[in-house]
Design an enzyme around this catalytic site. Structure first.
Site, PDB file in Angstrom:
ATOM      1  N   LYS A  53       0.813  -1.225   0.000  1.00  0.00           N
ATOM      2  CA  LYS A  53       0.000   0.000   0.000  1.00  0.00           C
ATOM      3  C   LYS A  53       0.840   1.265   0.000  1.00  0.00           C
ATOM      4  CE  LYS A  53      -2.540  -0.032   3.651  1.00  0.00           C
ATOM      5  NZ  LYS A  53      -2.369  -1.240   4.421  1.00  0.00           N
ATOM      6  N   ARG A 133     -10.070   2.007   8.120  1.00  0.00           N
ATOM      7  CA  ARG A 133      -9.666   0.682   8.553  1.00  0.00           C
ATOM      8  C   ARG A 133     -10.795  -0.070   9.218  1.00  0.00           C
ATOM      9  NH1 ARG A 133      -3.889   1.545   8.764  1.00  0.00           N
ATOM     10  NH2 ARG A 133      -2.852  -0.286   9.572  1.00  0.00           N
ATOM     11  N   ARG A 170      11.023  -5.495   4.830  1.00  0.00           N
ATOM     12  CA  ARG A 170      10.598  -4.102   4.700  1.00  0.00           C
ATOM     13  C   ARG A 170      11.529  -3.138   5.430  1.00  0.00           C
ATOM     14  NH1 ARG A 170       4.338  -2.807   5.549  1.00  0.00           N
ATOM     15  NH2 ARG A 170       4.553  -2.933   7.796  1.00  0.00           N
ATOM     16  N   ARG A 203      10.790  -0.759  10.807  1.00  0.00           N
ATOM     17  CA  ARG A 203       9.847  -0.027  11.653  1.00  0.00           C
ATOM     18  C   ARG A 203       9.788  -0.638  13.040  1.00  0.00           C
ATOM     19  NH1 ARG A 203       4.429   0.532   8.211  1.00  0.00           N
ATOM     20  NH2 ARG A 203       3.633  -0.152  10.219  1.00  0.00           N
ATOM     21  N   ARG A 214      -1.638  -6.903  14.006  1.00  0.00           N
ATOM     22  CA  ARG A 214      -2.167  -6.049  12.937  1.00  0.00           C
ATOM     23  C   ARG A 214      -2.867  -6.879  11.863  1.00  0.00           C
ATOM     24  NH1 ARG A 214       2.902  -3.758  12.853  1.00  0.00           N
ATOM     25  NH2 ARG A 214       3.056  -3.318  10.636  1.00  0.00           N
TER      26      ARG A 214
END
Ligand code: ADP
Ligand code: ZN
Length: 265
Positions: A53, A133, A170, A203, A214
């Site tokens: 995203k 969300r 990531r 992150r 999540r």
């Protein structure tokens, strides 16, 4: 050693200052381009953690000349700056829980206002990443945007196995927030942002436990938005497996098709 930092390129034509932060990502020459990149596209991106995203939102923002509005980035900025919003959000973000709706809706409203996307005269578009969300947030968004609504909701579809693999690789830039993947979408120089020269890090909330949480929340409260938007006739599902350029091309094709169906404002 990489010293060369790409010189800042012009911001998107219609991106409001301080909102867009368009860091012009590397989009391949073969990627399908929008017919009218006039800063009016109004797009929501849906997709699991790791669906790409953030990466696609950056690219679509540059291609369409609209600001990329990411509620996750807004919270990370606020946490980094130690602002009151950051103090409110930090615990939720660290645990992988949703920040309460009234807080996130307030943040979104402010970003849309800065972008010039609210109000009866407004034609300014946006790419929303990470909002809505859940269904109450989607209803709040519809109220904010009424009477116009969205052009299209692009659902980036990718398997859980694939997203777990991607999240492990990531990395994000501490300077501009651009995202990379050490395997699929590496920077030109390891650990250094192509756009701003900033340092690339994992992150804080990409721990195994926070990621699991999540993804659970995504399945239970966010995934129902797919049907909700489908019923409203604005959903386009895009296969998000493949290279970033391939996915961008599919997303642009979906947005173009939806905007052609929509009457001119
Ligand atoms: P990811 O998609 O990997 O979960 P994001 O950057 O979109 O990452 O969001 C990071 C965190 O910010 C979320 O886990 C949540 O705590 C908070 N957040 C972002 N957007 C929202 C939202 N729309 N509603 C509630 N919390 C949000
Ligand atoms: Zn950067």
């Amino acid at each position: 050693m990489a010293e060369a930092v790409d010189s800042a390129r012009p911001a998107a034509p219609n991106g409001a200052a301080g909102v867009a932060q368009v860091s012009v990502p590397a989009v391949g020459a073969q990627v399908l381009r929008p017919a009218a990149p006039d800063g009016t596209a109004r797009v929501v991106l849906l997709g699991r953690q790791g669906s790409g995203k953030g990466t696609q939102a950056d690219r679509l923002s540059a291609l369409y000349g609209v600001p990329h509005i990411s509620t996750g980035d807004a919270f990370r900025d606020a946490i980094r700056n130690g602002s009151p919003l950051g103090r409110t959000a930090q615990g939720y973000v660290d645990r992988g829980e949703l920040v309460p709706d009234e807080v996130v809706v307030g943040v979104l409203r402010e970003r849309l206002l800065q972008a010039g996307s609210l109000g009866p005269e407004s034609t300014s578009g946006f790419i929303l990443d990470g909002f809505p969300r859940n269904i109450p947030q989607a209803e709040a968004l519809a109220d904010l945007l009424a009477p116009d609504g969205l052009d299209v909701v692009v659902n980036l579809d990718v398997s859980t196995d694939e997203v777990l693999r991607r999240i492990a690789g990531r990395r994000v830039c501490v300077g501009c927030g651009a995202s990379y993947n050490v395997v699929d979408n590496p920077p030109k120089a390891p650990g250094v942002c192509d756009a701003c020269g900033g340092r690339l890090v994992q992150r804080d909330d990409d721990t195994e436990e926070a990621i699991r949480r999540r993804l659970e929340i995504y399945e239970s409260v966010t995934a129902p938005l797919v049907d909700w938007y489908r019923e409203q006739g604005v959903l386009a599902t895009v296969d998000a497996a493949g290279s970033p350029d391939e996915v961008t091309t599919r997303a642009v094709a979906a947005i173009e098709a939806a905007r052609q169906r929509k009457p001119v404002r």
